[in-house]
Write a protein that holds these residues in place. Sequence first.
Motif, PDB file in Angstrom:
ATOM      1  N   PHE A 206       0.813  -1.206   0.000  1.00 18.26           N
ATOM      2  CA  PHE A 206       0.000   0.000   0.000  1.00 18.26           C
ATOM      3  C   PHE A 206       0.853   1.264   0.000  1.00 18.26           C
ATOM      4  CE2 PHE A 206      -3.210  -3.058   1.535  1.00 18.26           C
ATOM      5  CZ  PHE A 206      -4.171  -2.825   0.563  1.00 18.26           C
ATOM      6  N   ARG A 207       2.076   1.195   0.531  1.00 20.95           N
ATOM      7  CA  ARG A 207       2.979   2.341   0.378  1.00 20.95           C
ATOM      8  C   ARG A 207       3.214   2.633  -1.105  1.00 20.95           C
ATOM      9  NH1 ARG A 207       6.630   0.457   5.025  1.00 20.95           N
ATOM     10  NH2 ARG A 207       6.279   1.969   6.677  1.00 20.95           N
ATOM     11  N   LEU A 208       3.301   1.564  -1.894  1.00 20.17           N
ATOM     12  CA  LEU A 208       3.608   1.717  -3.308  1.00 20.17           C
ATOM     13  C   LEU A 208       2.371   2.016  -4.143  1.00 20.17           C
ATOM     14  CD1 LEU A 208       5.955   1.453  -5.377  1.00 20.17           C
ATOM     15  CD2 LEU A 208       5.278  -0.936  -5.676  1.00 20.17           C
ATOM     16  N   HIS A 209       1.243   1.388  -3.811  1.00 22.79           N
ATOM     17  CA  HIS A 209       0.077   1.430  -4.702  1.00 22.79           C
ATOM     18  C   HIS A 209      -1.071   2.297  -4.197  1.00 22.79           C
ATOM     19  CE1 HIS A 209       1.894  -1.597  -7.237  1.00 22.79           C
ATOM     20  NE2 HIS A 209       2.011  -2.426  -6.219  1.00 22.79           N
ATOM     21  N   ALA A 210      -1.037   2.731  -2.938  1.00 24.98           N
ATOM     22  CA  ALA A 210      -2.142   3.551  -2.418  1.00 24.98           C
ATOM     23  C   ALA A 210      -1.905   5.011  -2.789  1.00 24.98           C
ATOM     24  CB  ALA A 210      -2.263   3.384  -0.909  1.00 24.98           C
ATOM     25  N   VAL A 211      -2.290   5.361  -4.006  1.00 21.34           N
ATOM     26  CA  VAL A 211      -2.067   6.722  -4.517  1.00 21.34           C
ATOM     27  C   VAL A 211      -2.934   7.711  -3.747  1.00 21.34           C
ATOM     28  CG1 VAL A 211      -2.188   8.201  -6.556  1.00 21.34           C
ATOM     29  CG2 VAL A 211      -1.544   5.791  -6.794  1.00 21.34           C
ATOM     30  N   GLN A 328      -4.015 -17.914  -5.851  1.00 22.70           N
ATOM     31  CA  GLN A 328      -4.511 -17.520  -7.170  1.00 22.70           C
ATOM     32  C   GLN A 328      -3.419 -16.761  -7.927  1.00 22.70           C
ATOM     33  OE1 GLN A 328      -7.813 -14.733  -6.746  1.00 22.70           O
ATOM     34  NE2 GLN A 328      -6.891 -13.819  -4.933  1.00 22.70           N
ATOM     35  N   PRO A 329      -3.577 -16.589  -9.243  1.00 20.27           N
ATOM     36  CA  PRO A 329      -2.569 -15.836 -10.009  1.00 20.27           C
ATOM     37  C   PRO A 329      -2.336 -14.449  -9.410  1.00 20.27           C
ATOM     38  CG  PRO A 329      -4.098 -16.944 -11.491  1.00 20.27           C
ATOM     39  CD  PRO A 329      -4.648 -17.125 -10.104  1.00 20.27           C
ATOM     40  N   TRP A 330      -1.081 -13.987  -9.504  1.00 19.19           N
ATOM     41  CA  TRP A 330      -0.717 -12.742  -8.833  1.00 19.19           C
ATOM     42  C   TRP A 330      -1.554 -11.540  -9.258  1.00 19.19           C
ATOM     43  CZ3 TRP A 330       1.508 -11.961  -4.444  1.00 19.19           C
ATOM     44  CH2 TRP A 330       1.822 -10.644  -4.072  1.00 19.19           C
ATOM     45  N   PRO A 331      -1.931 -11.369 -10.528  1.00 20.00           N
ATOM     46  CA  PRO A 331      -2.797 -10.223 -10.866  1.00 20.00           C
ATOM     47  C   PRO A 331      -4.096 -10.214 -10.072  1.00 20.00           C
ATOM     48  CG  PRO A 331      -1.848 -11.155 -12.858  1.00 20.00           C
ATOM     49  CD  PRO A 331      -1.480 -12.089 -11.738  1.00 20.00           C
ATOM     50  N   ALA A 332      -4.637 -11.408  -9.762  1.00 25.72           N
ATOM     51  CA  ALA A 332      -5.858 -11.466  -8.954  1.00 25.72           C
ATOM     52  C   ALA A 332      -5.567 -11.078  -7.511  1.00 25.72           C
ATOM     53  CB  ALA A 332      -6.463 -12.874  -9.022  1.00 25.72           C
ATOM     54  N   VAL A 333      -4.416 -11.497  -6.982  1.00 28.14           N
ATOM     55  CA  VAL A 333      -4.011 -11.082  -5.634  1.00 28.14           C
ATOM     56  C   VAL A 333      -3.883  -9.561  -5.587  1.00 28.14           C
ATOM     57  CG1 VAL A 333      -2.180 -11.195  -3.893  1.00 28.14           C
ATOM     58  CG2 VAL A 333      -2.810 -13.259  -5.166  1.00 28.14           C
ATOM     59  N   HIS A 334      -3.223  -8.987  -6.584  1.00 28.46           N
ATOM     60  CA  HIS A 334      -3.031  -7.540  -6.666  1.00 28.46           C
ATOM     61  C   HIS A 334      -4.382  -6.825  -6.688  1.00 28.46           C
ATOM     62  CE1 HIS A 334      -1.895  -3.645  -8.428  1.00 28.46           C
ATOM     63  NE2 HIS A 334      -0.662  -3.898  -8.036  1.00 28.46           N
ATOM     64  N   ALA A 335      -5.318  -7.323  -7.488  1.00 27.78           N
ATOM     65  CA  ALA A 335      -6.633  -6.689  -7.597  1.00 27.78           C
ATOM     66  C   ALA A 335      -7.405  -6.780  -6.287  1.00 27.78           C
ATOM     67  CB  ALA A 335      -7.429  -7.338  -8.726  1.00 27.78           C
ATOM     68  N   ASP A 336      -7.327  -7.936  -5.610  1.00 24.50           N
ATOM     69  CA  ASP A 336      -8.041  -8.090  -4.339  1.00 24.50           C
ATOM     70  C   ASP A 336      -7.476  -7.160  -3.276  1.00 24.50           C
ATOM     71  OD1 ASP A 336      -9.709  -9.951  -5.417  1.00 24.50           O
ATOM     72  OD2 ASP A 336      -8.727 -11.694  -4.534  1.00 24.50           O
ATOM     73  N   MET A 337      -6.157  -6.960  -3.270  1.00 21.39           N
ATOM     74  CA  MET A 337      -5.556  -6.038  -2.313  1.00 21.39           C
ATOM     75  C   MET A 337      -6.061  -4.621  -2.551  1.00 21.39           C
ATOM     76  SD  MET A 337      -3.463  -7.555  -0.135  1.00 21.39           S
ATOM     77  CE  MET A 337      -2.281  -6.293   0.369  1.00 21.39           C
ATOM     78  N   LEU A 338      -6.125  -4.202  -3.798  1.00 16.39           N
ATOM     79  CA  LEU A 338      -6.626  -2.860  -4.103  1.00 16.39           C
ATOM     80  C   LEU A 338      -8.099  -2.734  -3.789  1.00 16.39           C
ATOM     81  CD1 LEU A 338      -4.801  -1.976  -7.451  1.00 16.39           C
ATOM     82  CD2 LEU A 338      -4.258  -1.206  -5.137  1.00 16.39           C
ATOM     83  N   ASP A 339      -8.846  -3.831  -3.879  1.00 20.99           N
ATOM     84  CA  ASP A 339     -10.270  -3.801  -3.566  1.00 20.99           C
ATOM     85  C   ASP A 339     -10.494  -3.504  -2.087  1.00 20.99           C
ATOM     86  OD1 ASP A 339     -12.981  -3.981  -4.155  1.00 20.99           O
ATOM     87  OD2 ASP A 339     -13.062  -6.101  -3.644  1.00 20.99           O
ATOM     88  N   VAL A 340      -9.561  -3.907  -1.240  1.00 21.47           N
ATOM     89  CA  VAL A 340      -9.651  -3.576   0.185  1.00 21.47           C
ATOM     90  C   VAL A 340      -9.540  -2.064   0.370  1.00 21.47           C
ATOM     91  CG1 VAL A 340      -8.578  -3.865   2.455  1.00 21.47           C
ATOM     92  CG2 VAL A 340      -8.696  -5.802   0.871  1.00 21.47           C
ATOM     93  N   LEU A 341      -8.686  -1.455  -0.443  1.00 21.73           N
ATOM     94  CA  LEU A 341      -8.463  -0.017  -0.325  1.00 21.73           C
ATOM     95  C   LEU A 341      -9.587   0.790  -0.953  1.00 21.73           C
ATOM     96  CD1 LEU A 341      -6.533   2.310   0.424  1.00 21.73           C
ATOM     97  CD2 LEU A 341      -5.441   1.993  -1.797  1.00 21.73           C
ATOM     98  N   HIS A 342     -10.077   0.341  -2.079  1.00 21.33           N
ATOM     99  CA  HIS A 342     -11.108   1.066  -2.813  1.00 21.33           C
ATOM    100  C   HIS A 342     -12.345   0.192  -2.937  1.00 21.33           C
ATOM    101  CE1 HIS A 342      -8.079   3.998  -3.788  1.00 21.33           C
ATOM    102  NE2 HIS A 342      -7.333   3.087  -4.359  1.00 21.33           N
ATOM    103  N   PRO A 343     -13.253   0.252  -1.975  1.00 20.42           N
ATOM    104  CA  PRO A 343     -14.449  -0.601  -2.027  1.00 20.42           C
ATOM    105  C   PRO A 343     -15.233  -0.360  -3.308  1.00 20.42           C
ATOM    106  CG  PRO A 343     -14.250   0.465   0.110  1.00 20.42           C
ATOM    107  CD  PRO A 343     -13.236   1.104  -0.778  1.00 20.42           C
ATOM    108  N   SER A 344     -15.651  -1.456  -3.924  1.00 21.15           N
ATOM    109  CA  SER A 344     -16.447  -1.368  -5.155  1.00 21.15           C
ATOM    110  C   SER A 344     -17.365  -2.568  -5.212  1.00 21.15           C
ATOM    111  CB  SER A 344     -15.526  -1.358  -6.382  1.00 21.15           C
ATOM    112  OG  SER A 344     -16.261  -1.539  -7.561  1.00 21.15           O
ATOM    113  N   SER A 345     -18.660  -2.324  -5.349  1.00 15.43           N
ATOM    114  CA  SER A 345     -19.615  -3.423  -5.365  1.00 15.43           C
ATOM    115  C   SER A 345     -19.358  -4.363  -6.528  1.00 15.43           C
ATOM    116  CB  SER A 345     -21.039  -2.875  -5.450  1.00 15.43           C
ATOM    117  OG  SER A 345     -21.185  -2.061  -6.619  1.00 15.43           O
ATOM    118  N   ALA A 346     -18.795  -3.836  -7.623  1.00 17.36           N
ATOM    119  CA  ALA A 346     -18.536  -4.687  -8.784  1.00 17.36           C
ATOM    120  C   ALA A 346     -17.391  -5.638  -8.537  1.00 17.36           C
ATOM    121  CB  ALA A 346     -18.231  -3.823 -10.002  1.00 17.36           C
ATOM    122  N   ALA A 347     -16.457  -5.218  -7.646  1.00 16.93           N
ATOM    123  CA  ALA A 347     -15.275  -6.044  -7.403  1.00 16.93           C
ATOM    124  C   ALA A 347     -15.400  -6.874  -6.148  1.00 16.93           C
ATOM    125  CB  ALA A 347     -14.037  -5.148  -7.304  1.00 16.93           C
TER     126      ALA A 347
END
Length: 357
Positions: A206-211, A328-347
């Motif tokens: 999150f230091r790197l990706h939490a813009v 799961q594949p790393w892109p899915a891990v990456h997306a799930d981590m960002l979903d914690v930061l940015h709640p979205s009903s679609a995700a």
Amino acid sequence: MTIPIRNLYYLFCYAWERYPENGAVEVGIEDCPDLPNLFAQVLVNGLNRLLRRGLDRQYLSAEDELRAPRGRLLLDETLKSGSLDRGAVVCRFDELSVDVLHNQLLKATVRLLRCDALVLPHLSAALSAVEKRLSWVSDIRVTTDLFSRVQLSRNTGQYGELLRLCEFVWRAAMPQEGGDGSRFGDIIRDEIRMSAIFELFVQNFFRLHAVGYTAGPENMRWNVDRNGSGDHSLIPIMRTDLTLRSDTRILVMDAKFYAEPFRWSHGAPKINSSHLYQLYAYLKHAGRGTTDKPVAGALVYASPRGRSIQRYQIDDHDVTVATIDLSQPWPAVHADMLDVLHPSSAATSDRQPTVPA
């Protein structure tokens, strides 16, 4: 918990602040069957890069009998040793040397992994080749406290990631029966060590990706009334795993690594109540002095099977409980981590945690 080697590689890269560019994986990583081989491959790759640039050198004090004097002449030692009869004198001088602690620790770790029975023959041979190129570096007996004595500068920053790897390797190595050699324990099952790695992964991800956020652990003091008669020094300080702050929001995260994230009661999964109590205490203190910003919380678990992101409203606080499936594949891990930061009903997935077989 089963985690693919590629994901373990990413996990350690983030934990040790060595971010792979564009998701690239180092040469040989995909062929590693387990952690000892993964560490061996990363160490070989890192040391080959380091050797191409040149090992760090420092001035060390040395004392020797010389025919061409330099440094400080040691008259007493010269007379006692009879050096004058041999046409020489004893001198103490500073000499630029690669035989410094951080290089010694690298060499010792190379030898430890080279001797591990789990390391594949081609990697063992690569480690032997690297060890020969470190022939000017002394062999030392490693204790884990030696790593805290290493002092790196801006010019030696490339050592940081390798030394963190080396320290983890030494802490993970377990003595064999009889005291001869060492072997790796089942690191993935070691919840204490892996909890520390997962916590660092969450922090640095999150230091790197939490813009738009500042991100880091924070110390919080309990809101204790100063009029009380108790000894305030006895009140402990709360320290969050991660607190993210933006202009509009505060988010407190707690990272957990357990073989089973949830407790089971009558055949149904339940969130660990102590984890909720801990997060709730953080939420009540994180927003002190900032009445205009909502304070949200998140429990982030490494999951052995299946992802689940649950969202709740607890006393006007948004609370997310997320299990991140590291298999799961790393892109899915990456997306799930960002979903914690940015709640979205679609995700968001409302899938319930799987009942273990």
